[in-house]
Design an enzyme around this catalytic site. Structure first.
Site, PDB file in Angstrom:
ATOM      1  N   ASP A   2      35.121  37.489  37.284  1.00  8.52           N
ATOM      2  CA  ASP A   2      35.251  38.823  36.679  1.00  8.52           C
ATOM      3  C   ASP A   2      34.760  38.778  35.236  1.00  8.52           C
ATOM      4  O   ASP A   2      35.284  38.004  34.416  1.00  8.52           O
ATOM      5  CB  ASP A   2      36.728  39.252  36.731  1.00  8.52           C
ATOM      6  CG  ASP A   2      36.905  40.758  36.671  1.00  8.52           C
ATOM      7  OD1 ASP A   2      36.128  41.414  35.961  1.00  8.52           O
ATOM      8  OD2 ASP A   2      37.815  41.272  37.321  1.00  8.52           O
ATOM      9  N   ASP A   3      33.749  39.591  34.928  1.00  5.02           N
ATOM     10  CA  ASP A   3      33.231  39.723  33.563  1.00  5.02           C
ATOM     11  C   ASP A   3      32.553  38.452  33.049  1.00  5.02           C
ATOM     12  O   ASP A   3      32.527  38.194  31.847  1.00  5.02           O
ATOM     13  CB  ASP A   3      34.339  40.134  32.586  1.00  5.02           C
ATOM     14  CG  ASP A   3      34.942  41.484  32.893  1.00  5.02           C
ATOM     15  OD1 ASP A   3      34.371  42.221  33.710  1.00  5.02           O
ATOM     16  OD2 ASP A   3      36.003  41.809  32.317  1.00  5.02           O
TER      17      ASP A   3
ATOM     18  N   HIS B 240      40.611  46.332  43.905  1.00  2.00           N
ATOM     19  CA  HIS B 240      40.142  47.467  43.090  1.00  2.00           C
ATOM     20  C   HIS B 240      39.170  48.375  43.837  1.00  2.00           C
ATOM     21  O   HIS B 240      38.206  48.895  43.267  1.00  2.00           O
ATOM     22  CB  HIS B 240      39.505  46.966  41.788  1.00  2.00           C
ATOM     23  CG  HIS B 240      39.533  48.014  40.695  1.00  2.00           C
ATOM     24  ND1 HIS B 240      38.588  48.072  39.693  1.00  2.00           N
ATOM     25  CD2 HIS B 240      40.393  49.034  40.446  1.00  2.00           C
ATOM     26  CE1 HIS B 240      38.852  49.081  38.882  1.00  2.00           C
ATOM     27  NE2 HIS B 240      39.940  49.685  39.312  1.00  2.00           N
TER      28      HIS B 240
ATOM     29  N   ASP C  17      30.854  40.069  38.719  1.00  2.00           N
ATOM     30  CA  ASP C  17      30.714  41.497  39.004  1.00  2.00           C
ATOM     31  C   ASP C  17      29.918  42.248  37.947  1.00  2.00           C
ATOM     32  O   ASP C  17      29.308  43.271  38.239  1.00  2.00           O
ATOM     33  CB  ASP C  17      32.080  42.152  39.202  1.00  2.00           C
ATOM     34  CG  ASP C  17      33.013  41.979  38.018  1.00  2.00           C
ATOM     35  OD1 ASP C  17      32.681  41.250  37.064  1.00  2.00           O
ATOM     36  OD2 ASP C  17      34.122  42.562  38.051  1.00  2.00           O
ATOM     37  N   ASN C  18      29.920  41.770  36.723  1.00  2.00           N
ATOM     38  CA  ASN C  18      29.182  42.411  35.631  1.00  2.00           C
ATOM     39  C   ASN C  18      29.223  41.495  34.424  1.00  2.00           C
ATOM     40  O   ASN C  18      29.814  40.410  34.473  1.00  2.00           O
ATOM     41  CB  ASN C  18      29.767  43.788  35.278  1.00  2.00           C
ATOM     42  CG  ASN C  18      31.266  43.814  35.173  1.00  2.00           C
ATOM     43  OD1 ASN C  18      31.954  44.441  35.980  1.00  2.00           O
ATOM     44  ND2 ASN C  18      31.831  43.112  34.199  1.00  2.00           N
TER      45      ASN C  18
ATOM     46  N   HIS D  79      38.646  38.386  33.065  1.00  2.00           N
ATOM     47  CA  HIS D  79      38.978  39.753  32.677  1.00  2.00           C
ATOM     48  C   HIS D  79      40.126  39.751  31.663  1.00  2.00           C
ATOM     49  O   HIS D  79      40.972  38.857  31.669  1.00  2.00           O
ATOM     50  CB  HIS D  79      39.376  40.526  33.943  1.00  2.00           C
ATOM     51  CG  HIS D  79      39.468  42.008  33.772  1.00  2.00           C
ATOM     52  ND1 HIS D  79      40.542  42.628  33.175  1.00  2.00           N
ATOM     53  CD2 HIS D  79      38.620  42.997  34.141  1.00  2.00           C
ATOM     54  CE1 HIS D  79      40.352  43.930  33.184  1.00  2.00           C
ATOM     55  NE2 HIS D  79      39.190  44.182  33.756  1.00  2.00           N
TER      56      HIS D  79
ATOM     57  N   LYS E 159      41.582  40.029  43.303  1.00  2.00           N
ATOM     58  CA  LYS E 159      41.430  41.416  42.865  1.00  2.00           C
ATOM     59  C   LYS E 159      40.620  42.223  43.872  1.00  2.00           C
ATOM     60  O   LYS E 159      39.511  41.835  44.244  1.00  2.00           O
ATOM     61  CB  LYS E 159      40.755  41.436  41.484  1.00  2.00           C
ATOM     62  CG  LYS E 159      40.369  42.826  40.980  1.00  2.00           C
ATOM     63  CD  LYS E 159      39.758  42.733  39.598  1.00  2.00           C
ATOM     64  CE  LYS E 159      38.999  43.983  39.226  1.00  2.00           C
ATOM     65  NZ  LYS E 159      38.395  43.917  37.875  1.00  2.00           N
TER      66      LYS E 159
ATOM     67  N   ARG F 129      31.788  45.315  43.454  1.00  2.00           N
ATOM     68  CA  ARG F 129      32.567  44.758  44.563  1.00  2.00           C
ATOM     69  C   ARG F 129      32.246  45.478  45.872  1.00  2.00           C
ATOM     70  O   ARG F 129      32.147  44.852  46.936  1.00  2.00           O
ATOM     71  CB  ARG F 129      34.056  44.848  44.229  1.00  2.00           C
ATOM     72  CG  ARG F 129      34.460  43.901  43.132  1.00  2.00           C
ATOM     73  CD  ARG F 129      35.755  44.273  42.417  1.00  2.00           C
ATOM     74  NE  ARG F 129      35.788  43.565  41.160  1.00  2.00           N
ATOM     75  CZ  ARG F 129      36.261  42.318  41.007  1.00  2.00           C
ATOM     76  NH1 ARG F 129      36.790  41.697  42.052  1.00  2.00           N
ATOM     77  NH2 ARG F 129      36.231  41.726  39.837  1.00  2.00           N
TER      78      ARG F 129
ATOM     79  N   CYS G 107      33.067  46.871  37.593  1.00  2.00           N
ATOM     80  CA  CYS G 107      33.564  45.988  38.649  1.00  2.00           C
ATOM     81  C   CYS G 107      33.622  46.623  40.033  1.00  2.00           C
ATOM     82  O   CYS G 107      33.104  46.044  41.000  1.00  2.00           O
ATOM     83  CB  CYS G 107      34.938  45.451  38.264  1.00  2.00           C
ATOM     84  SG  CYS G 107      36.192  46.688  37.905  1.00  2.00           S
TER      85      CYS G 107
ATOM     86  N   LYS H 274      29.082  44.538  29.408  1.00  2.00           N
ATOM     87  CA  LYS H 274      29.701  45.344  30.460  1.00  2.00           C
ATOM     88  C   LYS H 274      29.749  46.827  30.076  1.00  2.00           C
ATOM     89  O   LYS H 274      29.819  47.167  28.909  1.00  2.00           O
ATOM     90  CB  LYS H 274      31.125  44.818  30.688  1.00  2.00           C
ATOM     91  CG  LYS H 274      31.980  45.592  31.670  1.00  2.00           C
ATOM     92  CD  LYS H 274      33.364  44.939  31.757  1.00  2.00           C
ATOM     93  CE  LYS H 274      34.328  45.718  32.624  1.00  2.00           C
ATOM     94  NZ  LYS H 274      35.651  45.030  32.708  1.00  2.00           N
TER      95      LYS H 274
END
Length: 594
Positions: free
Chosen positions: A38-39, A140, A334-335, A228, A138, A80, A76, A389
């Site tokens: 994540d991130d 989301h 994801d980003n 994250h 996660k 995903r 995100c 991001k």
């Protein structure tokens, strides 16, 4: 050919002399493990030149394919959705994230914030092929019962429905959420007392593998919370980075820019990416703030290493079970890196006071701390790309992708790849026809011909690739890219870049290449019409929208705040009334000079 090696083996049907019962041979099709960080920026993993120690991810990169021109989306949930389905985010129902969604788009097609009917995930498709399917981490992609993983092909799941949560405790990290919405197999649940997110995600995956049929191959999806907000890590990992970032974000930008050239991620002599507006100089901070921000980046690196450590535990488990060599591993992000700060808004300050979170030096990264790196470190981490991001600049969407597994030779892939390409690649790898399912057709391309050496690229030189999230947009055509960034950092204007010469997006060519600019704008308009991109409301600002949405949710989550606001307004009104009464009394007082 690779696919020929992956065919379903014949089941054993021979009966031994003596009347022994027939045994079904284990299904030896490859397992699939998808790991989503994540991130994480393009250069955060060690294999891409990062400072954090990531030996397990690096080992996967060393035995498989390391992609250098792979793009996700700038946020995100859309990423995903595209990763799991192979379908453009707007066609999945998850065009953006709820936190930045304006009221004008709520409930519109593509903007329901959950996977729509007919959208099949990899879990749906592989379970139909006899795979056992698990996830831990996660989600989301919706929180209602019909929106959770168990409704989208997963046999077992322990899923966080929110955009993030605390890594040490069972609680939310931001006022948009009242609590941390964790669900096991669709039922809301709580976390163990000894919880740490990366360890727990791997522990749960190993547990689910033990509880499901070992004769079937498995698909495991592990979307980690690292890195994250809030960045948090065990102390033993943090100590390894003491002093590593003391020279500041400008020094890290130059360092990564040089390493990117040395590693061939960008051409030699490519200009350094432009800084976002209002970038603070490291030397403008006080000595105390410099120490504080350096410590936050130390925790960020430590959190990444902690994730890698626990990935290593999963790998060790698979090796012990004899499954490692027959497992496809996909590792991505994801980003790009998260630019948000926790020390510059009244809303967050109030929330930290309300929940007891600390952003100071004491216990940095430990339970009760709310760690962040901020926009300057995010821009430095995103080097050699621009910005971070939220934006479709290279720093926001150019991220790492590693694929390793049976039949894949060690290689570096420099041809284009999009996050929608992962799912069709997995299916092609397993010899599963995506058209055999009744769901929406995939929009991504299989990268398997590239991995096998049968094709130089999955995309032709005249084929456009595009992405859009909440007005932040990009379209690629050959070496060129057009991009648009909305406020608060962007100005909503389209720009044109030649990424082969200028991967940092420093020189806008829209005025000097008007014909190309118009062609690419037309390509983008066709893409937007095809997938159902909605225009942003006049004056849309993603940061302001987050504040509005958080404010509404804060009042919903804490109804007693209405009473507090009522008292404050009453006192304010009383103060005005008393002030006016005093002024009126002065005007009526007799003049003493008369």
């Amino acid at each position: 050919m690779l696919r020929a090696k992956l065919l379903l083996p014949l089941f054993a049907i021979a009966v031994l002399v003596g009347g022994a019962a027939p045994k079904v041979a284990p299904d030896k099709r490859p397992n699939v493990v998808v790991i989503l960080a994540d991130d994480v920026a393009l250069m955060d993993f060690g294999a891409y030149g990062g400072e954090a120690r990531t030996p397990n991810i690096d080992a996967l990169a060393g035995r498989g394919a390391l992609f250098t021109q792979y793009r996700a989306s700038p946020l995100c949930s859309p990423s995903r959705a595209m990763l799991l389905t192979g379908i453009d985010a707007h066609l999945t129902g998850v065009a953006t994230i709820p936190e930045v969604l304006p009221k004008e788009q709520k409930g519109m097609p593509g903007y329901g914030m959950a996977l729509e009917p007919g959208v099949l995930t990899l879990a749906d498709r592989l379970r139909a092929q006899g795979y056992r399917t698990i996830m831990s981490g996660k989600w989301h992609l919706g929180e209602a019962p019909g929106e959770m993983p168990q409704a989208h092909g997963f046999d077992r799941s322990f899923a966080l429905a929110a955009s993030g949560a605390d890594n040490w405790d069972d609680r939310s990290y931001m006022p948009y959420y009242k609590d941390a919405p964790w669900f096991e197999d669709g039922a809301e649940t709580s976390l163990p007392e000894d919880f740490y997110s990366s360890r727990f995600i791997v522990d749960t995956a190993i547990k689910y593998l033990a509880e499901t049929d070992p004769n079937k191959p498995f698909f495991a999806y592990l979307p980690f919370q690292a890195i994250h907000i809030p960045v948090q890590a065990p102390r033993e990992f943090i100590e390894r980075y003491k002093g590593r970032y003391d020279q500041g974000w400008e020094a890290l930008r130059k360092e990564r820019h040089q390493r990117a050239q040395a590693l061939g991620l960008i051409p030699k002599g490519a200009p350094l990416a432009d800084l976002p507006p209002d970038f603070r100089a490291w030397d403008s901070l006080s000595a105390e703030d410099r120490a504080l921000y350096a410590a936050r980046m130390e925790v960020n690196a430590a959190m990444l290493e902690a994730m890698d450590f626990h990935i290593g535990r999963l790998i060790a488990h698979l090796k012990a079970k004899g499954e490692y060599d027959n497992t496809i591993f996909i590792v991505s992000s994801d980003n790009g890196p998260e630019p948000s700060r926790g020390d510059d808004t009244a809303t967050l300050s109030f929330y930290h006071w309300l929940t007891g979170y600390s952003i100071g030096a004491d216990n940095m990264g430990g339970p009760g701390s709310w760690g962040f790196i901020g926009p300057e470190w995010a821009a430095a981490a995103a080097t050699p790309g621009a910005w971070f991001k939220f934006y479709a600049t290279e720093g926001g969407i150019r991220v790492p992708l590693i694929m390793a597994g049976p039949g894949i030779a060690p290689q570096r892939v420099t041809s284009p790849a999009m996050i929608t390409d992962v799912a069709p690649t997995v299916l092609d790898w397993l010899d599963v026809d995506p058209k055999a399912s009744a769901g929406k057709p995939m929009t991504g391309r299989s990268l398997l011909p590239v991995l096998e050496g049968a094709a130089a690229s999955a995309y032709g030189p005249d084929e456009a690739r595009a992405v859009e999230v909440s007005g932040n947009s990009a379209l690629y055509l050959g070496d060129y890219k057009i991009t648009r960034s909305v406020p608060p950092v962007g100005d909503g204007q389209w720009r044109l870049y030649n990424l082969a010469r200028d991967p940092g997006e420093t020189t806008d060519l829209s005025a000097s290449e008007p014909a190309l600019m118009q062609r690419m704008l037309a390509e983008y308009a066709a893409y937007a019409d095809r997938v159902g991109v909605l225009p942003m409301p006049e004056g849309y600002d993603s940061a302001a929208q987050i504040v509005r949405n958080i404010g509404a949710r804060l009042l919903s989550n804490y109804p007693w705040l209405y009473v507090v606001l009522g008292v404050v307004l009453l006192l304010f009104a009383a103060g005005i009334w008393l002030g006016l009464r005093g002024m009126l009394a002065l005007t009526r007082r007799p003049n003493s000079a008369q």
